[in-house]
Scaffold this motif. Sequence first.
Motif, PDB file in Angstrom:
ATOM      1  N   ALA A 518       0.848  -1.189   0.000  1.00 25.93           N
ATOM      2  CA  ALA A 518       0.000   0.000   0.000  1.00 25.93           C
ATOM      3  C   ALA A 518       0.884   1.240   0.000  1.00 25.93           C
ATOM      4  O   ALA A 518       1.906   1.295   0.690  1.00 25.93           O
ATOM      5  CB  ALA A 518      -0.904  -0.003   1.224  1.00 25.93           C
ATOM      6  N   ASP A 519       0.510   2.221  -0.810  1.00 27.16           N
ATOM      7  CA  ASP A 519       1.207   3.516  -0.850  1.00 27.16           C
ATOM      8  C   ASP A 519       2.689   3.349  -1.174  1.00 27.16           C
ATOM      9  O   ASP A 519       3.535   4.089  -0.659  1.00 27.16           O
ATOM     10  CB  ASP A 519       1.067   4.247   0.491  1.00 27.16           C
ATOM     11  N   GLU A 520       3.026   2.423  -2.040  1.00 29.87           N
ATOM     12  CA  GLU A 520       4.438   2.192  -2.366  1.00 29.87           C
ATOM     13  C   GLU A 520       4.735   2.546  -3.811  1.00 29.87           C
ATOM     14  O   GLU A 520       3.969   2.242  -4.722  1.00 29.87           O
ATOM     15  CB  GLU A 520       4.820   0.725  -2.138  1.00 29.87           C
ATOM     16  N   GLY A 521       5.869   3.175  -3.998  1.00 29.87           N
ATOM     17  CA  GLY A 521       6.413   3.390  -5.321  1.00 29.87           C
ATOM     18  C   GLY A 521       7.788   2.778  -5.397  1.00 29.87           C
ATOM     19  O   GLY A 521       8.518   2.730  -4.395  1.00 29.87           O
ATOM     20  N   VAL A 522       8.160   2.294  -6.577  1.00 26.37           N
ATOM     21  CA  VAL A 522       9.464   1.648  -6.727  1.00 26.37           C
ATOM     22  C   VAL A 522      10.028   1.962  -8.107  1.00 26.37           C
ATOM     23  O   VAL A 522       9.285   2.068  -9.092  1.00 26.37           O
ATOM     24  CB  VAL A 522       9.364   0.121  -6.497  1.00 26.37           C
TER      25      VAL A 522
END
Length: 528
Positions: A518-522
């Motif tokens: 959740a709420d992750e960027g990579v």
Amino acid sequence: MTEAAWWQRGVIYQVYPRSFQDSDGDGVGDLRGIAARLDDLVALGVDAIWISPIFPSPMADFGYDVADYCGIDPRFGTLADFDALLAAAHARGLRVLLDLVPNHTSEQHPWFAESRSARTSPKRDWYLWRDPAPGGGPPNNWISDFGGSAWEWDAASGQYYYHAYLKQQPDLNWRNPAVRAAMMEVLRFWFDRGVDGFRIDVLWHMIKHAGFPDNPANPDWRPGLPEFLKVLQTNSTDQPEVHAIAAAMRAIADEHGAVLVGEIYLPVERLMAYYGSAEAPGVHLPFNFQLIGADWHARKIAHRIAKYEGLLPPGAWPNWVLGNHDRPRVATRVGARQARVAMMLLLTLRGTPTLYYGDELGMEDVPIAPEQVRDPREINEPGLGWGRDPCRTPMAWDGSPNAGFSTGEPWLPLHADWPARNVAAERADPASMWCLTRGLLALRRAHPALASGSWHGVAAEGDVLAYERRHGDARLLVALNLGGGEAVLALPEGRFRPLLTTAGPPGETVEGMLSLRADEGVVLAREP
């Protein structure tokens, strides 16, 4: 590819000078304060600073009412202080952009004093004077962006003058060649001092319809919206003749190797005209504000990105902005967790990003009590939520009194969590927003694919926004979960190694499917 210019590779950092660093204890930031914090900006990893207006001004609109285009307001320092700041920035490899306000001056500018002195004044036509309407009253229905009629009655001369903003900010008449010549000399004055560029305030306002007809009514206006939106600014803004002005400014900037950024709040289709043409180039970067006003929804943002990329003229360079001194902060708009994802979005899209001071800390808008309000927009139209004080509050540097901003009472209140949300505390916390921002900026410098590579959308579902950045054989994949639940992304062919994530240390190399928290960027690199 040809070598990218510095302003194409780099990241611009907006400094609101009143709120950045105070060096003399009066509660208002200044030039010496900015100079004292340059090393902090170098440590963060930005390439240029844009300083909001610092010219002499009565401060009716906090510097956007200019009384002298070739000086420094004593509140901020002196020309010597500015020269010292410029030299110190250049010594650190930082460029410096100033904020040019060419649409209007202060009513206290000597030009307006002379223009107002008599109808026969040589500078009468430097501003927009008109007789009353045949039945009396203002010449037309144009509304000031700060509320009320855009025409102010001058009893002494029996005419109205036009002001797109406050009555203390009369608009210049850019159809007058003498006005154009005088303002071009202003550009040369600062370029000759070594300034690296300008952000041009309200560029799309600078020419008005020659006949001054009424603006049409806005069928979508409703109570609760600002008064100026009652009409469509069809005749008071975005006139075709403005592009010749932009081209003249561009020619001077190009002579000095400088960059021009234009403030233009228009639909993206009309924004593109401000790049100009091969024969008459416009500003280098017409500000792209799409992310500031976007619904925080993956498919909608993906559509905006693809549309913007598709509309860019050949050779035009994109740019992106998430916040500025006029709009609510991104952490307020999307929440603290998504603000981290938003920072990754801003710093991995193709084009020049502009980072608003304090967003690297995750600063949010600060509630302003009625007795603390300073912004004339809020004073003129209270309660509509358009006041700009909440996003202009002082920067927090450390845990000392007033967050290290000032030894005196700050001109606006600090955010309540400043003892924890400040530069010193966040630099010491690897999981902080500041460290994430620094990591993203370092990643841009290390990977040409991010700094100047091409952009390619990647199909995704649900809350995931994904795209590739490519440069030569290098391919980086950016995957952003804009939702509060776990998500997956079907990866393009190949194996991908995570380089940076918003949610902790990078994981293992993946292929096939990518799981996002959740709420992750990579950001991932495709392995050879």
